[in-house]
Design an enzyme around this catalytic site. Structure first.
Site, PDB file in Angstrom:
ATOM      1  N   VAL A 141       0.153  12.380 -53.648  1.00 26.10           N
ATOM      2  CA  VAL A 141      -1.004  11.715 -52.785  1.00 26.10           C
ATOM      3  C   VAL A 141      -0.067  11.106 -51.670  1.00 26.10           C
ATOM      4  O   VAL A 141      -0.597  11.153 -50.386  1.00 26.10           O
ATOM      5  CB  VAL A 141      -1.585  10.858 -53.651  1.00 26.10           C
ATOM      6  N   GLU A 142       0.757  10.399 -52.194  1.00 28.38           N
ATOM      7  CA  GLU A 142       1.532   9.770 -50.848  1.00 28.38           C
ATOM      8  C   GLU A 142       2.412  10.507 -49.781  1.00 28.38           C
ATOM      9  O   GLU A 142       2.380  10.158 -48.714  1.00 28.38           O
ATOM     10  CB  GLU A 142       2.437   8.712 -51.375  1.00 28.38           C
ATOM     11  N   THR A 143       3.023  11.496 -50.384  1.00 24.36           N
ATOM     12  CA  THR A 143       3.998  11.991 -49.477  1.00 24.36           C
ATOM     13  C   THR A 143       3.945  13.715 -49.846  1.00 24.36           C
ATOM     14  O   THR A 143       5.089  14.551 -49.438  1.00 24.36           O
ATOM     15  CB  THR A 143       5.422  11.865 -49.756  1.00 24.36           C
ATOM     16  N   TYR A 328      -9.446   5.911 -53.813  1.00 20.94           N
ATOM     17  CA  TYR A 328      -8.183   6.191 -54.062  1.00 20.94           C
ATOM     18  C   TYR A 328      -7.701   6.303 -55.431  1.00 20.94           C
ATOM     19  O   TYR A 328      -7.111   7.149 -56.043  1.00 20.94           O
ATOM     20  CB  TYR A 328      -7.182   5.368 -53.340  1.00 20.94           C
TER      21      TYR A 328
END
Length: 340
Positions: A141-143, A328
């Site tokens: 999700v982040e990168t 999220y």
């Protein structure tokens, strides 16, 4: 970073604003001419850097590190633009879930990375007692599993934001943390890249979160969340461990509520054992019984959702320590379920 984290887009919506006034705007540029440097703003920025340099030096950062970090440093107008004009995009839960977070490509890539890194993930799980599926989901999700860590120079971005003034106090402290990280040799200045707001590396830690949470899992003497997959994934697991992850407990489960259930009147604050929800007529969406009966849960409703209902456990609250919006947390949990 960090960290770090509804889709407005969510990253740093909760940061506390600084109180310093913004620098004066440069005069308008006539059509067809290149922008002219603003000498007043340049002097203000140099004065600002001198103050940061003195503060960092008092904190033990070497002159050599400061010279390298500040060499040729100028404010980045793109960073200021992104900070002032964050897109006001509000998606429904279903759009956020299906178009952004749980796309077929993200799920497929998550399964592939989970399998390819199985041995590493087992070692990390043994050390930190955190579900490796959630670690991989956060990474995805982040990168995008390390594929998109941001291309902004972190010192430049943080210096710009600390000088620009809207959240000056917060970003000044993050800048000082970034300088300490450089001074300790964890990353070279030219490799210290991240988001426009300073979130760094594969976990997207802010520098202060790096100082508290990043680990040297590969044993090379550096906490390298940029290029060491072992350090990056172990740092995510360490973050969750430090925030109270409970080994062996699920994050939550989708449920079908009993007839007459009203989302508008639902009690989303009270935690009670699953046996109580079973007595009230809640059942799992996949048909399995609510179990274990003694595990506590609370009703969780997606923001701007269209009827999906969840029972969230303690570990969902831990996921939301990484990024607070309920959507999220739910999306990370669902992605983790689909990864393995």
């Amino acid at each position: 970073m960090p960290t770090r984290r509804t889709l407005l887009l969510t990253g740093l919506g909760g940061l506390v604003a600084g109180c310093a006034a913004a620098p004066p705007a440069a005069p308008p540029v006539p059509a067809g001419e290149a922008p002219r440097p603003d000498p007043v703003a340049a002097r203000r920025f140099e004065d600002f850097l001198a103050g940061v340099r003195a503060e960092a030096r008092r904190a033990g950062v070497s002159e050599a590190t400061l010279d390298r970090a500040f060499a040729g440093l100028r404010p980045n107008p793109r960073v200021i633009e992104l900070d002032r004009r964050q897109p006001d995009v509000v998606l429904s839960w279903e759009e956020y879930r299906d178009r952004i977070m749980l796309t077929p490509a993200r799920i497929q890539n998550g399964r592939r990375h989970y399998a390819e890194n199985a041995a590493l993930l087992r070692r990390i799980a043994g050390e930190y007692r955190v579900d490796p599926r959630v670690v991989v989901a956060i990474w995805g999700v982040e990168t995008n599993y390390g594929g998109n860590t941001g291309g902004f120079d972190v010192v430049e971005a943080l210096a710009t934001l600390a000088w620009e003034g809207r959240r000056a106090g917060y970003f000044r402290q993050e800048l000082l943390a970034a300088l300490r990280i450089l001074d300790q040799g964890h990353v070279r200045p030219e490799r210290m890249k991240g988001s426009w707001a300073g979130a760094m590396g594969q976990p997207q830690f802010m520098p202060s979160n790096f100082e508290r949470m990043a680990v040297d899992f590969d044993g090379d003497g550096r906490r390298d969340i940029w290029d060491s997959r072992a350090d990056a994934l172990a740092s995510i697991a360490h973050y969750f461990r430090r925030h109270g992850w409970r080994e062996g407990e699920p994050w939550g489960q989708e449920v079908v509520p009993p007839p007459g259930f009203s989302p508008e009147q639902a009690d989303t604050e009270t935690r009670r054992p699953l046996r109580d929800f079973a007595r009230m007529g809640f059942r799992r969406a996949d048909g399995r019984p609510l179990a274990p009966a003694e595990l506590e849960a609370a009703i969780v409703l997606p923001s701007r959702g269209n009827g999906q209902v969840f029972l969230g456990h303690h570990n969902l609250r831990v996921i939301r320590r990484y990024n607070p919006p309920v959507n999220y947390g739910l999306a990370v949990g669902l992605l983790a379920d689909r990864i393995a």
